[in-house]
Design an enzyme around this catalytic site. Structure first.
Site, PDB file in Angstrom:
ATOM      1  N   SER A  20      -4.220  -5.020   6.339  1.00 31.39           N
ATOM      2  CA  SER A  20      -5.473  -4.461   5.832  1.00 31.39           C
ATOM      3  C   SER A  20      -6.658  -5.368   6.131  1.00 31.39           C
ATOM      4  O   SER A  20      -7.772  -4.900   6.327  1.00 31.39           O
ATOM      5  CB  SER A  20      -5.409  -4.300   4.315  1.00 31.39           C
ATOM      6  OG  SER A  20      -4.318  -3.515   3.938  1.00 31.39           O
ATOM      7  N   GLU A  36      -7.203   3.231  12.008  1.00 30.25           N
ATOM      8  CA  GLU A  36      -8.068   2.260  12.691  1.00 30.25           C
ATOM      9  C   GLU A  36      -7.235   1.565  13.763  1.00 30.25           C
ATOM     10  O   GLU A  36      -6.188   0.980  13.446  1.00 30.25           O
ATOM     11  CB  GLU A  36      -8.606   1.217  11.699  1.00 30.25           C
ATOM     12  CG  GLU A  36      -9.796   1.700  10.887  1.00 30.25           C
ATOM     13  CD  GLU A  36     -10.336   0.614   9.950  1.00 30.25           C
ATOM     14  OE1 GLU A  36     -11.548   0.378   9.951  1.00 30.25           O
ATOM     15  OE2 GLU A  36      -9.544   0.008   9.212  1.00 30.25           O
ATOM     16  N   HIS A  47      -4.030   0.262  11.743  1.00 29.50           N
ATOM     17  CA  HIS A  47      -4.270   0.256  10.299  1.00 29.50           C
ATOM     18  C   HIS A  47      -4.270   1.673   9.760  1.00 29.50           C
ATOM     19  O   HIS A  47      -5.219   2.435   9.960  1.00 29.50           O
ATOM     20  CB  HIS A  47      -5.598  -0.453   9.999  1.00 29.50           C
ATOM     21  CG  HIS A  47      -5.867  -0.592   8.541  1.00 29.50           C
ATOM     22  ND1 HIS A  47      -7.122  -0.474   7.992  1.00 29.50           N
ATOM     23  CD2 HIS A  47      -5.029  -0.830   7.500  1.00 29.50           C
ATOM     24  CE1 HIS A  47      -7.040  -0.639   6.684  1.00 29.50           C
ATOM     25  NE2 HIS A  47      -5.785  -0.847   6.365  1.00 29.50           N
ATOM     26  N   ASN A 103     -12.426  -1.277   5.299  1.00 25.96           N
ATOM     27  CA  ASN A 103     -12.258  -2.139   4.128  1.00 25.96           C
ATOM     28  C   ASN A 103     -13.369  -3.178   4.010  1.00 25.96           C
ATOM     29  O   ASN A 103     -13.690  -3.628   2.915  1.00 25.96           O
ATOM     30  CB  ASN A 103     -10.891  -2.831   4.167  1.00 25.96           C
ATOM     31  CG  ASN A 103      -9.781  -1.894   3.705  1.00 25.96           C
ATOM     32  OD1 ASN A 103     -10.054  -0.832   3.151  1.00 25.96           O
ATOM     33  ND2 ASN A 103      -8.536  -2.267   3.946  1.00 25.96           N
TER      34      ASN A 103
HETATM   35  P1  NAI Z   1       4.787  -2.954  -0.204  1.00 27.04           P
HETATM   36  O1  NAI Z   1       4.905  -4.156  -1.035  1.00 27.04           O
HETATM   37  O2  NAI Z   1       4.859  -1.598  -0.837  1.00 27.04           O
HETATM   38  O3  NAI Z   1       5.907  -2.972   0.923  1.00 27.04           O
HETATM   39  C1  NAI Z   1       6.214  -4.076   1.695  1.00 27.04           C
HETATM   40  C2  NAI Z   1       7.644  -3.922   2.151  1.00 27.04           C
HETATM   41  O4  NAI Z   1       7.913  -4.893   3.142  1.00 27.04           O
HETATM   42  C3  NAI Z   1       8.671  -4.125   1.050  1.00 27.04           C
HETATM   43  O5  NAI Z   1       9.511  -2.982   1.006  1.00 27.04           O
HETATM   44  C4  NAI Z   1       9.420  -5.385   1.462  1.00 27.04           C
HETATM   45  O6  NAI Z   1      10.786  -5.313   1.117  1.00 27.04           O
HETATM   46  C5  NAI Z   1       9.225  -5.387   2.955  1.00 27.04           C
HETATM   47  N1  NAI Z   1       9.264  -6.703   3.563  1.00 27.04           N
HETATM   48  C6  NAI Z   1       8.632  -7.814   3.162  1.00 27.04           C
HETATM   49  N2  NAI Z   1       8.902  -8.842   3.993  1.00 27.04           N
HETATM   50  C7  NAI Z   1       9.721  -8.340   4.948  1.00 27.04           C
HETATM   51  C8  NAI Z   1      10.351  -8.894   6.081  1.00 27.04           C
HETATM   52  N3  NAI Z   1      10.169 -10.153   6.391  1.00 27.04           N
HETATM   53  N4  NAI Z   1      11.122  -8.103   6.826  1.00 27.04           N
HETATM   54  C9  NAI Z   1      11.313  -6.799   6.517  1.00 27.04           C
HETATM   55  N5  NAI Z   1      10.746  -6.245   5.450  1.00 27.04           N
HETATM   56  C10 NAI Z   1       9.950  -6.987   4.678  1.00 27.04           C
HETATM   57  O7  NAI Z   1       3.438  -3.108   0.609  1.00 27.04           O
HETATM   58  P2  NAI Z   1       2.535  -2.001   1.276  1.00 27.04           P
HETATM   59  O8  NAI Z   1       1.542  -1.533   0.280  1.00 27.04           O
HETATM   60  O9  NAI Z   1       3.404  -1.012   1.951  1.00 27.04           O
HETATM   61  O10 NAI Z   1       1.722  -2.844   2.362  1.00 27.04           O
HETATM   62  C11 NAI Z   1       2.299  -3.267   3.561  1.00 27.04           C
HETATM   63  C12 NAI Z   1       1.219  -3.679   4.512  1.00 27.04           C
HETATM   64  O11 NAI Z   1       0.348  -2.584   4.726  1.00 27.04           O
HETATM   65  C13 NAI Z   1       0.332  -4.821   4.023  1.00 27.04           C
HETATM   66  O12 NAI Z   1      -0.046  -5.600   5.125  1.00 27.04           O
HETATM   67  C14 NAI Z   1      -0.860  -4.105   3.439  1.00 27.04           C
HETATM   68  O13 NAI Z   1      -2.021  -4.879   3.432  1.00 27.04           O
HETATM   69  C15 NAI Z   1      -0.982  -2.964   4.423  1.00 27.04           C
HETATM   70  N6  NAI Z   1      -1.685  -1.792   3.928  1.00 27.04           N
HETATM   71  C16 NAI Z   1      -1.510  -1.341   2.646  1.00 27.04           C
HETATM   72  C17 NAI Z   1      -2.184  -0.230   2.193  1.00 27.04           C
HETATM   73  C18 NAI Z   1      -1.964   0.290   0.815  1.00 27.04           C
HETATM   74  O14 NAI Z   1      -2.780   1.114   0.350  1.00 27.04           O
HETATM   75  N7  NAI Z   1      -0.911  -0.097   0.126  1.00 27.04           N
HETATM   76  C19 NAI Z   1      -3.131   0.513   3.065  1.00 27.04           C
HETATM   77  C20 NAI Z   1      -3.166   0.004   4.422  1.00 27.04           C
HETATM   78  C21 NAI Z   1      -2.506  -1.107   4.811  1.00 27.04           C
END
Ligand code: NAI
Ligand code: 3HC
Length: 698
Positions: free
Chosen positions: A406, A439, A427, A477
């Site tokens: 993000s 994006e 993104h 963002n």
């Molecule tokens: P989340 O916490 O829901 O999911 C992250 C997932 O990654 C978890 O299921 C975890 O088990 C897994 N994970 C962590 N380290 C890992 C690794 N080394 N290998 C494999 N799996 C791994 O987080 P979320 O919200 O899905 O965000 C993920 C990314 O997307 C972040 O970079 C965030 O900034 C970005 N993002 C989030 C948005 C949102 O609204 N939540 C919107 C746009 C981008």
């Protein structure tokens, strides 16, 4: 005749073929050609006229490019009346999309046939206008008022089968539009069918138009065109004659044509098509995109995987361990179940997607052969670097390595691989299988064909893809952080989060900023604030802590049942959380701020000024190529009201000098936050607009 309409005589039938690619829009040449064709058919003794379109479609509507320019004869409403009044039997044969003025021409013909794949509709309200060539008068006479209200206020496209049922079409038949049209016209002549002018049919039965008007206005969040169309349909029922109804339709049409909302919606129409057209990508072939790897199956990873699966792409999803992989699979199945419930996919397709097209993995070797990997792990640079280092080691040469980060620096991520040319930011927005925005974040060394593949992926996933450069938060963002800060400042100074949310939903936003924070999770903003404080904030920056206190109490918004609002299970939306005002009042007292009253107008003005100013910086620094890229980002990712066109279109409409003056006035109290964007100052000095920049770039 004009070149836009070809004239041919087949026995007693004069055939008028529209040839104005790409969509046979009813520009002046087409209108002149149709008029001349009807006149010629009448003068040469033809018994019937057949109208159809060459290429991919029948007329897809008036030529939108002519809007706002001096209208040229013949006007479309007059042409429609002329066609309808012809003593000859006039038939239209429809294929492709007979939309807007296209359907209005068809409705002014005496009979209509279409191929089964044809679609019809009156989508004018989406352009900020209403059907202005008799559509609000003729359609209700054919379908009845209820169906016409539905079609015209929703602007939806109707398939041939439904259109037949509604009486819009007289016949549906497979085949070439010219051939089925000729055969149908001949059969009508042979059977002695009479002219059947819709305008001569009795006026339809009225309904409670005031109630419909109010409901439509509310549903449109302030969008005028659908509600005004209701009044036009009403005129068709109540006017003393068909002609009087047409006259009223014209007046209402012109009112909308001269409105700011029409400007905004037309800007949105062309911008959403222009946004993915980048000169540097012309002729650049994208790389293969048959298989995609996703790392991390949390909120975003699961959503991205769902979107890819629905687009027919095979997905391998990598998680940290088996439990996390199982949970991720459950999330994807949950998303796809939503699609199944809404009838978007069949049970068979659901089974195929979850069992065959999706592979779950916990070992990086599973990603060795994928064409593109999208990383969606925790938002932490060290974790991202570990992931990219591993990807660099296992992925095949030429595989694209993308991050869904993000805020983090994509250049820094790329630098930890031996192939920065293959690294890009993709993104997505949450929920990724629903939100339209993507994006495409281009880092310093990203190869052109990698960028082209990012856009190709967007196209496959039916997204609106916007090119963004690297900076903290990219386009969306970064701008969000600024206008959100402006909202926090207003809260400190005396406005309540609830008043701000209300003022902005009244402005047309889908949700106010505080309700959005509750939806996204207050922990996200908390983490960003902590990171920024750790990096060291400028001492002149106004910080606030009431939101942190909310989080410290375990209140993260909707997911915990409480944030700015209190949410009750099973209920949509929440009610204001009284604890929030206590925290705010305590902080104001601590900071020695005497709260003052804000009007809703002031709130909107300040919030929008912050948005426009940051957006101008984003364009000025080249993070967004053109103002329209910012506009589309805010429209498709941040709930900005489409009928205002986007923040920079809005700025052009309200006036850049006035906005700059506001910003300078705000700067008297806080000259750190309110630093005018150099691009805004330049445009004002040169008396130019953001739209001038769009035009120069196209
Ligand atoms: P989340 O916490 O829901 O999911 C992250 C997932 O990654 C978890 O299921 C975890 O088990 C897994 N994970 C962590 N380290 C890992 C690794 N080394 N290998 C494999 N799996 C791994 O987080 P979320 O919200 O899905 O965000 C993920 C990314 O997307 C972040 O970079 C965030 O900034 C970005 N993002 C989030 C948005 C949102 O609204 N939540 C919107 C746009 C981008
Ligand atoms: N006028 C001028 N240009 C038009 C146009 C129109 N009505 N409709 C489409 N175009 C252009 C597009 O801008 C695009 O140009 P580009 O290639 O330079 O970007 C090109 O035609 C192809 O359009 P799409 O990329 O959208 O092609 P698709 O195949 O995806 O979609 C379509 C075709 C469904 C016809 C879609 O273009 C569309 O929805 N067009 C608008 C239809 C419409 O709103 N009609 C009503 C017009 S208002 C009216 O009729 C007023 C009357 O009531 C008086």
């Amino acid at each position: 005749m004009t070149e836009a309409i070809a004239y041919e005589r087949v026995g007693d039938i004069a055939v008028l073929k529209a040839q104005n690619p790409p969509v046979n829009a009813l520009g002046v040449d087409v209108r002149r050609g149709l008029q001349a064709g009807i006149e010629r058919a009448e003068s040469e003794g033809a018994k019937a006229v057949l109208i159809y379109g060459d290429g991919r479609t029948y007329f897809a509507g008036a030529d939108i490019r002519e809007f706002g320019k001096a209208p040229l004869d013949p006007f479309l409403p007059d042409l429609c009346s002329r066609i309808e009044a012809s003593p000859l039997l006039v038939v239209s044969s429809l294929h492709g999309t007979a939309l807007g003025g296209g359907l209005e021409v068809a409705l002014s013909c005496h009979y209509r046939i279409a191929v089964p794949t044809a679609k019809v509709g009156l989508p004018e309200v989406h352009l900020g206008i209403l059907p202005g060539a008799g559509g609000t008068q003729r359609l209700p006479r054919v379908t009845g008022v209820e169906a016409a209200l539905d079609l015209i206020t929703s602007g939806r496209h109707v398939g041939a089968a439904e259109a037949l049922k509604l009486g819009i079409l007289d016949k549906v038949e497979d085949g070439d539009p010219r051939e089925i049209g000729l055969a149908y016209t001949k059969s009508l002549l042979d059977s002695g069918a009479e002219r059947r002018a819709v305008g001569e049919m009795p006026a339809p039965t009225p309904v409670d138009f005031d109630a419909v008007y109010d409901a439509v206005l509310k549903k449109g969040r302030g969008q005028q065109s659908p509600a005004t169309a209701v009044r036009s349909i009403q005129a068709g029922c109540e006017a003393e004659s068909f002609e009087a109804g047409l006259k009223r339709e014209r007046e209402l049409f012109m009112e909308l044509m001269n409105s700011d909302q029409r400007l905004g919606l037309i800007h949105a129409f062309f911008s959403e098509r222009a946004v993915s057209k980048l000169p540097e990508l012309k002729g650049v072939a994208p790389r293969a995109l048959d298989t995609v790897g996703v790392i991390g199956g949390g909120t975003m990873g699961a959503g991205i995987a769902t979107a890819a699966l629905l687009a027919g792409i095979r997905v391998t999803l990598l998680e940290m361990n088996q439990d996390a992989a199982d949970a991720a699979k459950g999330r994807i199945q949950g998303n796809l179940q939503g699609a199944l419930k809404r009838g978007k996919i069949s049970q068979e397709k659901f089974d195929a997607l979850t069992n065959d097209a999706l592979t779950m993995a916990i070992d990086y070797d599973a990603l060795a052969q994928v064409d593109l990997v999208i990383e969606a792990v925790f938002e932490d640079m060290d974790v991202k670097k570990q992931v990219f280092t591993k990807l660099d080691a296992v992925c095949k040469p030429g595989a694209i390595l993308a991050s869904n980060t993000s805020y983090l620096d994509v250049n820094e991520i790329a630098a930890c691989t031996s192939r920065p040319q293959d690294v890009i930011g993709l993104h997505f927005f949450s929920p990724a299988h629903v939100m339209k925005l993507l994006e495409v974040v281009v880092a310093d060394e990203t190869a052109l064909d990698v960028v082209a593949t990012g856009f190709e992926l967007g196209k496959k996933l039916n997204k609106i893809s916007v090119r963004a450069g690297v900076c903290d938060g990219f386009i969306g963002n970064r701008i969000l952080a600024t206008y959100r800060t402006a909202a926090d400042h207003m809260v400190l100074d005396g406005a309540s989060p609830f008043q701000i949310d209300k003022a902005l939903t009244d402005f047309g936003f889908a949700m106010g900023p505080f309700a959005v924070s509750d939806l996204a999770g207050l922990d996200i903003g908390w983490a960003v604030r902590k990171r920024k404080r750790a990096e060291g904030m400028d001492p002149r920056a106004r910080d606030s802590s009431y939101a942190d206190k909310l989080c410290e109490g375990g209140n993260f918004g909707q997911k915990t049942g409480k944030g700015y609002y209190v949410y009750e299970a099973g209920k949509r939306g929440g009610t204001p959380n009284p604890e929030v005002m206590e925290l705010i009042e305590a902080e104001r007292a601590e900071k020695g701020i005497t709260p003052r009253a804000f009007t809703d107008e002031e709130i909107v003005r300040k919030y929008m000024a912050a948005m426009v100013n940051e957006a101008a910086k984003v364009v000025g620094e080249g993070i967004a190529r053109r103002p329209l890229d910012v506009d589309m980002t805010l429209l498709f990712g941040y709930g900005f009201p489409r009928y205002r066109g986007g923040p920079l279109k809005w700025a052009d409409i309200v006036g850049l000098p006035e906005l700059l003056a506001d910003i300078k006035r705000y700067a008297e109290a806080d000259d750190y936050f309110w630093q005018p964007a150099p691009l805004l100052e330049q445009l004002v000095a040169e008396r130019r607009s953001f739209d001038d920049l769009n035009k120069e770039a196209s």
